[in-house]
Enzyme design. Structure first.
Site, mmCIF file in Angstrom:
data_model
loop_
_atom_site.group_PDB
_atom_site.id
_atom_site.type_symbol
_atom_site.label_atom_id
_atom_site.label_comp_id
_atom_site.label_asym_id
_atom_site.label_seq_id
_atom_site.Cartn_x
_atom_site.Cartn_y
_atom_site.Cartn_z
ATOM 1 N N ARG A 294 1.166 -1.263 -0.382
ATOM 2 C CA ARG A 294 0.125 -0.292 -0.333
ATOM 3 C C ARG A 294 0.928 1.051 -0.206
ATOM 4 O O ARG A 294 0.506 2.333 -0.652
ATOM 5 C CB ARG A 294 -1.113 -0.082 0.914
ATOM 6 C CG ARG A 294 -2.382 -1.286 0.976
ATOM 7 C CD ARG A 294 -2.812 -1.538 1.942
ATOM 8 N NE ARG A 294 -3.986 -1.756 1.979
ATOM 9 C CZ ARG A 294 -4.598 -2.389 2.722
ATOM 10 N NH1 ARG A 294 -4.621 -2.235 4.123
ATOM 11 N NH2 ARG A 294 -6.196 -2.890 2.290
ATOM 12 N N TYR A 421 -6.012 -0.734 -6.534
ATOM 13 C CA TYR A 421 -6.006 -1.209 -6.189
ATOM 14 C C TYR A 421 -4.604 -1.245 -4.456
ATOM 15 O O TYR A 421 -4.579 -0.933 -4.502
ATOM 16 C CB TYR A 421 -4.283 -2.701 -6.941
ATOM 17 C CG TYR A 421 -3.294 -1.933 -7.890
ATOM 18 C CD1 TYR A 421 -2.917 -1.128 -7.079
ATOM 19 C CD2 TYR A 421 -3.460 -2.095 -8.301
ATOM 20 C CE1 TYR A 421 -2.136 -0.252 -7.573
ATOM 21 C CE2 TYR A 421 -2.190 -1.937 -9.582
ATOM 22 C CZ TYR A 421 -1.791 -0.259 -8.851
ATOM 23 O OH TYR A 421 0.028 -0.494 -9.489
ATOM 24 N N GLU A 422 -5.144 -2.725 -4.657
ATOM 25 C CA GLU A 422 -4.903 -2.391 -2.593
ATOM 26 C C GLU A 422 -5.180 -1.893 -1.769
ATOM 27 O O GLU A 422 -4.958 -1.331 -1.101
ATOM 28 C CB GLU A 422 -2.548 -2.617 -2.715
ATOM 29 C CG GLU A 422 -1.839 -2.931 -3.964
ATOM 30 C CD GLU A 422 -1.649 -4.336 -3.079
ATOM 31 O OE1 GLU A 422 -2.581 -5.454 -2.425
ATOM 32 O OE2 GLU A 422 -1.781 -5.103 -4.175
ATOM 33 N N GLY A 423 -6.165 -2.471 -2.058
ATOM 34 C CA GLY A 423 -7.456 -2.057 -1.235
ATOM 35 C C GLY A 423 -7.385 -0.458 -1.774
ATOM 36 O O GLY A 423 -6.752 0.327 -1.837
ATOM 37 N N GLN A 428 -8.969 2.937 1.940
ATOM 38 C CA GLN A 428 -8.306 3.721 2.735
ATOM 39 C C GLN A 428 -8.584 3.859 3.814
ATOM 40 O O GLN A 428 -8.273 4.396 4.694
ATOM 41 C CB GLN A 428 -7.228 4.457 1.625
ATOM 42 C CG GLN A 428 -6.506 3.177 1.175
ATOM 43 C CD GLN A 428 -5.403 1.773 1.429
ATOM 44 O OE1 GLN A 428 -4.610 2.097 2.307
ATOM 45 N NE2 GLN A 428 -5.715 0.892 0.878
#
Length: 565
Positions: A294, A421-423, A428
């Site tokens: 992230r 992507y990656e949350g 977040q």
């Protein structure tokens, strides 16, 4: 103009803005001196500028492709990855016991930014491998570490992260991939995963998949998920890639951007895997990988923003419409605000990385809490800035920005995925107002105290700038206290706006430090940020405090455009 790695700008932030210098006074990072940092940045910058940047457009126009089940990478990507691996850049922060450099994440993230600005599609390969290294270092058995870590760190093998499934996106607990004990210490993994970045590769000798799956009788939801190492080629007794595992790439996704990065649909059919960590504790191990990723994605946003901005400035200098358009007020506004936001996002990302390093080097719980607080801010703000600045770059180019041959549009297409992507950035933001404020806001208040103290210290040298930062930080403190009194649905409705406000206040703080430490260019850029970017935090907080009621009152039909009811 080709991409030039911003070595001097990164070095300035590490030297004057974030407490990177304190790391060399710890036992763990004693070798991370200012001289070492400068040398690392210089060499990585040369590699990014001279080797990776020329591959960027080739990866876009000649995407990775699947031919009869065999992955073919974009032209030059194998040579580019070899330059990354041979330079030791995969293992910048990895444990020296297994061949890594053992340097701080702050330097690793600085290198990641430069590689991302040069060629994002290729940089995704080492980013995912680094996350896997991190997960294995913390959770794998000694046997798995000895086998996989040296080969991942050297770049001989690469790593992936397998979370998402059809019908189970951000709801990871809904996954259906199964893991059956084989009776010999291994497991049989079956299921399908989607959106697997660099799920196959011809630039490394083996691809190592970390796969989330559920054991028989495991609890429902995320509490019943375990993590497994499932290599493409099963290592033999000497650790060399051996027989093919029972997995395959079903297809490659056709994407808006990052065409050189193969995004795979993966199928596992009784594939051989090894448990990483404890049973039903896979999410804890995977989050070790995801947290590094992230922050890395946030720096990807910064890297692409820097590259897009460089291209826009070069075009504005050359484009003549009654004089170079770089002198036109609106063009100058776009370029100046873009540059101010890139500085702010870069500083936030490197501050986050430095806090991670301090926590690891000292065990300081407050530094760990600061790193946790800054991670969602760095990821979301860095990628939002990447998208804004890349979009601005197209606008500066005018009609030529919409024409692919200039390369301006590629930056916008490539960077768009980073807020997803990656949350997603919404996730977040919810993480920030939920889990990261679950300490009653203590970590946030400590950080805001630092911002307020910095503003007071700068009052004599820059009274106007210091007052703006102080006032913004005090307003954010009051808004945070108010937010803590609300339930989660009310917080979540304003979470994205709250994160944006926090990022802008931190950006003001770091620009104020730059005005104190740097020359007139830094002071001029600080004035731009205070006048044109920081004031937007007030609108962000107004939205953050609006809550959920107005959104809940709108019917689904009205959202669809049906106002007849």
């Amino acid at each position: 103009m080709s991409y030039k790695a911003p070595v001097e700008q990164i070095d300035f932030i590490l030297t004057h803005i974030v407490p990177f210098g304190e790391l060399s006074r710890t036992e763990r990072f004693a070798e991370a001196t200012a001289e070492t940092a400068t040398a690392i940045l210089s060499e990585a910058g040369k590699m990014a500028s001279n080797v990776l940047a020329p591959l960027n457009m080739a990866g876009d126009s000649h995407p990775a492709r699947l031919e009869n089940g065999v992955l073919r990478s974009s032209p030059g990507f194998a040579e580019g990855f070899r330059a990354i691996a041979d330079g030791g850049w995969v293992g910048v922060s990895a444990d020296p016991e297994h061949g890594g450099m053992g340097l701080p994440q702050a330097l690793n993230m600085a290198v990641a930014e430069m590689m991302s600005g040069a060629c994002l599609a290729l940089q995704l390969n080492p980013l995912l491998t680094q996350g896997q290294i991190e997960a294995l270092e913390h959770h794998a058995s000694d046997e798995l570490k000895a086998l996989y870590l040296p080969r991942l760190i050297s770049g001989e093998w690469s790593g992936t992260m397998n979370l998402t499934e059809p019908g189970a996106g951000s709801d990871v607990g809904a996954l259906t991939t199964r893991a059956e004990p084989a009776g010999d210490g291994t497991y049989r993994i079956s299921g399908q995963k989607i959106y697997i970045t660099w799920g196959d590769s011809d630039v490394t000798a083996n691809v190592c998949h970390l796969v989330l799956a559920r054991l028989p009788g495991a609890p429902r939801g995320t509490r019943g998920i375990s993590l497994f190492m499932v290599p493409k080629l099963i290592p033999d007794d000497q650790g060399n890639p051996g027989v093919a595992n029972s997995l395959k790439v079903v297809s490659l996704e056709e994407k808006l951007g990052i065409h050189g990065s193969p995004t795979c649909v993966m199928s596992y059919e009784d594939a051989t895997g090894w448990l990483v960590g404890e049973e039903n504790r896979g999410m804890a191990a995977m989050f070790t990988m995801m947290n590094v990723a992230r922050l890395g994605v946030g720096m990807q946003g910064v890297g692409v923003a820097e590259a897009a901005l460089q291209k826009a400035v070069a075009y504005a200098r050359d484009r003549d419409q009654g004089g170079a358009i770089i002198r036109h007020p609106d063009v100058r506004r776009m370029l100046a605000t873009g540059r101010a936001e890139v500085f702010a996002a870069r500083a936030i990302g490197l501050a986050c990385a430095t806090a991670i390093d301090m926590a690891r080097a000292t065990g300081d719980a407050e530094q760990a809490a600061r790193a946790a607080l800054l991670t969602p801010i760095a990821k979301a703000y860095g990628t939002d800035v990447g998208i804004r600045v890349a979009d601005m770059g197209v606008q500066v180019h005018g009609g030529m920005g919409y024409v692919e041959e200039t390369g301006a549009a590629q930056y916008l297409r490539d960077v768009r995925i980073t807020s997803i992507y990656e949350g997603t950035n919404g996730i977040q933001a919810m993480d920030l107002v939920g889990r990261k404020l679950s300490d009653g806001g203590e970590a946030a208040m400590r950080l805001l105290d630092e911002v307020l103290d910095g503003a007071k210290a700068a009052q004599a040298a820059h009274p106007d700038l210091a007052h703006q930062v102080w006032q913004a930080a005090e307003t954010l403190r009051e808004a945070t206290l108010s937010l803590l009194e609300r339930d989660m649905p009310q917080r979540f409705a304003g979470a994205v706006a709250y994160l944006s406000a926090f990022a802008r206040v931190l950006g003001g703080h770091y620009h104020l430090r730059a005005a104190l430490a740097g020359g007139e260019p830094h002071r001029a850029m600080a004035r731009v940020f205070m006048a044109r970017v920081l004031p937007r935090f007030a609108g962000d907080l107004a939205e953050a405090q609006a809550g959920l009621d107005d959104l809940a009152a709108i019917s689904d039909e009205a959202l669809a455009g049906d106002f007849a009811a």
